[in-house]
Design an enzyme around this catalytic site. Structure first.
Site, short mmCIF file in Angstrom:
data_model
loop_
_atom_site.label_atom_id
_atom_site.label_comp_id
_atom_site.label_asym_id
_atom_site.label_seq_id
_atom_site.Cartn_x
_atom_site.Cartn_y
_atom_site.Cartn_z
N SER A 1 0.84 -1.19 0.00
CA SER A 1 0.00 0.00 0.00
C SER A 1 0.88 1.26 0.00
O SER A 1 1.68 1.44 -0.93
CB SER A 1 -0.95 -0.05 1.20
OG SER A 1 -2.04 0.81 1.04
N ASP B 1 -9.52 -6.77 -3.44
CA ASP B 1 -9.04 -5.56 -2.77
C ASP B 1 -10.13 -4.49 -2.76
O ASP B 1 -10.60 -4.06 -3.81
CB ASP B 1 -7.79 -5.03 -3.48
CG ASP B 1 -7.03 -4.00 -2.66
OD1 ASP B 1 -7.66 -3.25 -1.90
OD2 ASP B 1 -5.79 -3.95 -2.79
N HIS C 1 -7.15 -6.41 0.35
CA HIS C 1 -6.04 -5.45 0.32
C HIS C 1 -4.81 -5.95 1.07
O HIS C 1 -3.73 -5.39 0.92
CB HIS C 1 -6.51 -4.13 0.93
CG HIS C 1 -5.52 -3.01 0.78
ND1 HIS C 1 -5.10 -2.54 -0.45
CD2 HIS C 1 -4.85 -2.27 1.71
CE1 HIS C 1 -4.23 -1.56 -0.29
NE2 HIS C 1 -4.06 -1.38 1.02
#
Length: 299
Positions: free
Chosen positions: A90, A223, A251
């Site tokens: 991320s 995700d 995610h």
């Protein structure tokens, strides 16, 4: 340890060639706790709490991708490590790409896990954090014990979160924002990479500079924060890369399936040769420019 007069904490285990694990926004090195033991039998593993996160200091200051990359370099230097395979999840994926750009001589491989910086789209719950007054208006950035837990649950439900690893980990991250310094650091970080339209920082223009760097892209097909389409976009821009999509993951593929995640990562490291340091490579790549038409995924 202390860097530049600030506390900087990290987890470490194992021995062998170095693997750096970078967490996402509002998270901490705890996100890797199921992965680290699986890697430590083969590699030295270091998972820092990025500045403003976890148990590291949360001072006012620079929370840009460049500043994060500088601190990762400084941590490696202070611990006596020259080069690494860098893995970023991320926000950590954006930091990892920035690290490769700023310090290519220190990078052996790059692994992007549901990484930011590869497309505009991002979940509205993060876009909302850049609204003026978000620290007052949004319950999930002002959690205050049990008084606002019910409000937080309702807010996450309205934003489409359902019972899943994504919900649980996002919940854990938001609860950590109860600390005022953590909340301020979070908002500064978000505003550096996201605006009301979505992600504002694009790495796509410079990915060609990593053309010889062994690269892998890992994403969860479900995700809910950054769409899996960004994985294919990254792979299209880096056709030399390996792509791994986890069908049942969201995610956090390293949490949804830590066994497969570690296996895929170890196999990638075994199957690739670390990119040798070569100062002339960057110079030649810059002079040659991208080998494909320039494009900006954010326009």
């Amino acid at each position: 340890m202390e860097l530049h007069g600030q506390r900087y904490t990290y987890r470490t285990a194992g021995s062998g060639s170095l693997v750096i694990l970078l967490h996402g926004i509002a998270a901490s090195s705890a996100t890797w706790e199921e992965v680290i033991p699986r890697l430590a039998g083969h590699h030295t593993v270091i998972a820092p709490d990025l500045l403003g996160h976890g148990k590291s200091a949360k001072p006012p200051g620079d929370y840009s991708l460049g500043a994060y990359a500088n601190l990762v370099r400084d941590l490696l230097e202070a611990l006596g490590h020259d080069r690494c395979t860098i893995v970023g999840h991320s926000l950590g994926g954006g930091v990892a790409m920035q690290f490769v750009y700023q310090f290519p001589e220190r990078c052996e491989r790059l692994v992007l896990v549901a990484a930011g910086g590869l497309g505009r789209e991002v979940h509205p719950i993060l876009r909302a954090a850049v609204i003026p007054g978000a620290d007052v208006l949004l319950p999930w950035v002002r959690v205050a014990g049990t008084r606002t837990i019910g409000m937080l649950v309702k807010t996450m439900g309205r934003f489409g979160f359902r019972a899943s690893t994504d919900f649980g980990e996002t919940w854990r991250n938001f609860v950590a924002l109860e600390e005022p310094a953590a909340r301020k650091a979070f908002l500064q970080t978000v505003k550096g990479v996201i605006d009301l339209r979505g992600q504002r920082i694009s790495a796509t223009q410079r990915l060609y500079l990593a053309a010889e760097l062994p690269t892998m892209v890992i994403w969860g097909e479900r995700d809910s924060l950054i769409p899996v389409a960004h994985a294919q976009r990254a792979h299209d821009l880096m056709p030399w890369s390996r792509i791994e999509i986890f069908p049942a993951a969201g995610h956090y593929p390293h949490l949804d399936d830590p066994e497969r995640f570690a296996r895929v990562l170890l196999d990638f490291i075994r199957a690739t040769q670390p990119l040798p340091a070569n100062a002339a490579r960057l110079r030649n790549s810059l002079r040659a420019g991208p080998g494909m038409p320039k494009q900006d995924a954010f326009q």
